[in-house]
Design a protein around this motif. Sequence first.
Motif, PDB file in Angstrom:
ATOM      1  N   LEU A 142      -2.386   3.433  -7.031  1.00  0.00           N
ATOM      2  CA  LEU A 142      -3.858   4.293  -6.195  1.00  0.00           C
ATOM      3  C   LEU A 142      -4.036   5.285  -7.291  1.00  0.00           C
ATOM      4  O   LEU A 142      -3.031   5.855  -7.996  1.00  0.00           O
ATOM      5  N   PRO A 143      -5.022   5.904  -7.115  1.00  0.00           N
ATOM      6  CA  PRO A 143      -5.442   6.901  -8.031  1.00  0.00           C
ATOM      7  C   PRO A 143      -4.872   8.206  -7.701  1.00  0.00           C
ATOM      8  O   PRO A 143      -4.331   8.184  -6.438  1.00  0.00           O
ATOM      9  N   ARG A 144      -5.222   9.278  -8.365  1.00  0.00           N
ATOM     10  CA  ARG A 144      -4.507  10.849  -8.171  1.00  0.00           C
ATOM     11  C   ARG A 144      -4.939  11.135  -6.867  1.00  0.00           C
ATOM     12  O   ARG A 144      -4.219  11.638  -5.954  1.00  0.00           O
ATOM     13  N   LEU A 145      -6.146  11.119  -6.616  1.00  0.00           N
ATOM     14  CA  LEU A 145      -6.982  11.551  -5.591  1.00  0.00           C
ATOM     15  C   LEU A 145      -8.080  10.564  -5.091  1.00  0.00           C
ATOM     16  O   LEU A 145      -8.541   9.668  -5.789  1.00  0.00           O
ATOM     17  N   ASP A 152     -17.935  14.732  -3.758  1.00  0.00           N
ATOM     18  CA  ASP A 152     -16.430  15.184  -3.571  1.00  0.00           C
ATOM     19  C   ASP A 152     -15.973  15.746  -4.861  1.00  0.00           C
ATOM     20  O   ASP A 152     -15.285  16.762  -4.942  1.00  0.00           O
ATOM     21  N   LEU A 153     -16.418  15.144  -6.068  1.00  0.00           N
ATOM     22  CA  LEU A 153     -15.933  15.561  -7.388  1.00  0.00           C
ATOM     23  C   LEU A 153     -16.606  16.997  -7.645  1.00  0.00           C
ATOM     24  O   LEU A 153     -15.921  17.979  -8.335  1.00  0.00           O
ATOM     25  N   ASN A 195      -1.170  11.677  -5.779  1.00  0.00           N
ATOM     26  CA  ASN A 195      -1.265  12.621  -4.312  1.00  0.00           C
ATOM     27  C   ASN A 195      -1.797  11.880  -3.297  1.00  0.00           C
ATOM     28  O   ASN A 195      -1.068  11.718  -2.187  1.00  0.00           O
ATOM     29  N   LEU A 196      -2.737  10.815  -3.447  1.00  0.00           N
ATOM     30  CA  LEU A 196      -3.166   9.986  -2.449  1.00  0.00           C
ATOM     31  C   LEU A 196      -2.177   9.195  -1.787  1.00  0.00           C
ATOM     32  O   LEU A 196      -1.964   9.134  -0.555  1.00  0.00           O
ATOM     33  N   GLY A 197      -1.284   8.513  -2.826  1.00  0.00           N
ATOM     34  CA  GLY A 197      -0.010   7.547  -2.358  1.00  0.00           C
ATOM     35  C   GLY A 197       0.862   8.300  -1.479  1.00  0.00           C
ATOM     36  O   GLY A 197       1.156   7.591  -0.563  1.00  0.00           O
ATOM     37  N   VAL A 198       1.278   9.416  -1.703  1.00  0.00           N
ATOM     38  CA  VAL A 198       2.280  10.258  -0.971  1.00  0.00           C
ATOM     39  C   VAL A 198       1.524  10.710   0.097  1.00  0.00           C
ATOM     40  O   VAL A 198       2.254  10.441   1.450  1.00  0.00           O
ATOM     41  N   GLY A 260      -5.035  19.185   6.655  1.00  0.00           N
ATOM     42  CA  GLY A 260      -3.974  18.416   7.085  1.00  0.00           C
ATOM     43  C   GLY A 260      -3.822  16.935   6.348  1.00  0.00           C
ATOM     44  O   GLY A 260      -2.679  16.112   6.283  1.00  0.00           O
ATOM     45  N   GLY A 261      -4.859  16.486   5.958  1.00  0.00           N
ATOM     46  CA  GLY A 261      -4.963  15.096   4.995  1.00  0.00           C
ATOM     47  C   GLY A 261      -3.916  14.979   4.023  1.00  0.00           C
ATOM     48  O   GLY A 261      -3.030  14.005   3.953  1.00  0.00           O
ATOM     49  N   TYR A 262      -3.795  15.812   3.239  1.00  0.00           N
ATOM     50  CA  TYR A 262      -2.997  15.879   2.060  1.00  0.00           C
ATOM     51  C   TYR A 262      -1.819  16.531   2.163  1.00  0.00           C
ATOM     52  O   TYR A 262      -0.970  16.870   1.327  1.00  0.00           O
TER      53      TYR A 262
END
Length: 489
Positions: A142-145, A152-153, A195-198, A260-262
């Motif tokens: 999965l990507p970093r974010l 978003d960018l 970061n997305l994965g964790v 909260g999400g990350y």
Amino acid sequence: MRKPTVLTLVVGLVAAVAAVGIMPRAPRLTGQSTGDTALAADVRAAVPDPEGHRGLAVAVLENGQVRTAGLGERDAAGRPVEPGTPFEIGSITKAMTGMLLARQAATGAVRPDEPVGTVLPALTGPAREATLAELASHRSGLPRLAVTSAGDLVGTWWANVTGGNPYAGRDARWLLDAAGGEEPGDGRGQVHYSNLGVALLGQALATRAGTSYPELLDRELLRPLGMTATVVATDAGALPPGRAEGSTAGGRAVDAWVGGGYAPAGVGPWSTAEDLARLLGATLAGTAPGADAATPRFTEDDRNRVGYGWFTTRYGDREIVWHNGATGGFHAYLGFERATGRGVVVLGNTDKGVESIGLRLLGLPARDADGDGPPLPVWIGAGLAVVLTFLGGLSLLGATRRAPDRLTLAPAVAWAVLYLALGHRLGDWSVVPGWFWPVGAGLSAAGIVLAAYRWRGLPPLAGAPPWRRLTSATFSALLAALALAILTP
């Protein structure tokens, strides 16, 4: 010598001298300290360069004993850092999330090879296929974010430029929606930091436990270890009292990261050197819930391996287990060596790295601790400082000689001031000497004097068709408005 030239030189020199009073000053680690005085002295000896650091909180674990110290200032008001001062810890949280996986796997609540989609039913799309172990070890592909749109960018870029919170409004529901549009790439099975994965892993574990991530972390890890000063701030109202204030290494204040999400990946958690020393000691002793997460399971390259959240790096014949953390205004490092039983916590309240300090305190020689030198973003900040500081003045001097009319000259004058202000705000003045800025201010002031002298002899509008000239001026005005927005705190 002609009169305008003399006046230009005089005004430029006066402006440069006057600008010394407001030139950018990078924070610098001061001499004040709290806690263990011997440790504070060891830390100062381990700091390669005090420029760019404002304050540090440090804990060292050795022979089963913990020593703690605070150095420098926790905020712009000069209040001292103490061992119990809360700092943002960023991605150190990933190690804790990995420990939650190890604990839940040990109790049979989840299986490491279980697809995240079975644990997190609300997640849709190909990302559901990634296993919990892959998420914990950055091997999901999965990507970093997660990125849902160009907005978003732009929003993330804007927050980073202005010192804002790039994760504002990104709660757990947003994360699941955004992750639904991502899929494991060709790098699945290889270590690529995500970061997305964790974040998905932490939300999945919380869902399986029937609670929120902050409550799961508190219940399963923080409370059992007595880490009462560690909190996850999912909104500004939950930020801990007495906390350190973050800034860039160049001295620009930044907002705290909350959302909260990350949170499982490091957005929102705060801790202290004292609390993290408890985590360190219990992990080394194998008594912490999920301590097995620090065991390396997968190979990244010939020097690095990864467990559940924790990294293990070899330095010659020594192995260090570690994780670091970086937010907009903080840097953190947590590391230990099993062979010696020695561990270290280093927390800093600027975005200047503290990894080399931690490695030196663990006893590594400078050639290993300092790595390959400053990272690319440091040189980007240094480049912005130099280019923006001098660009406006140099451009104005050129425009003064060539300008066919006042419509050309006026934006050049405005940009001479704006570029100077942008250099002050965006430049990394921990790398570039601050006296560069007064020199740039003098150059801009000299250009403004010449522009004022030339102004009287220029027509309002000349040269190219009026519509083209007006369009150019409008575009320049819009860019100026953007620059003013960046400059507005």
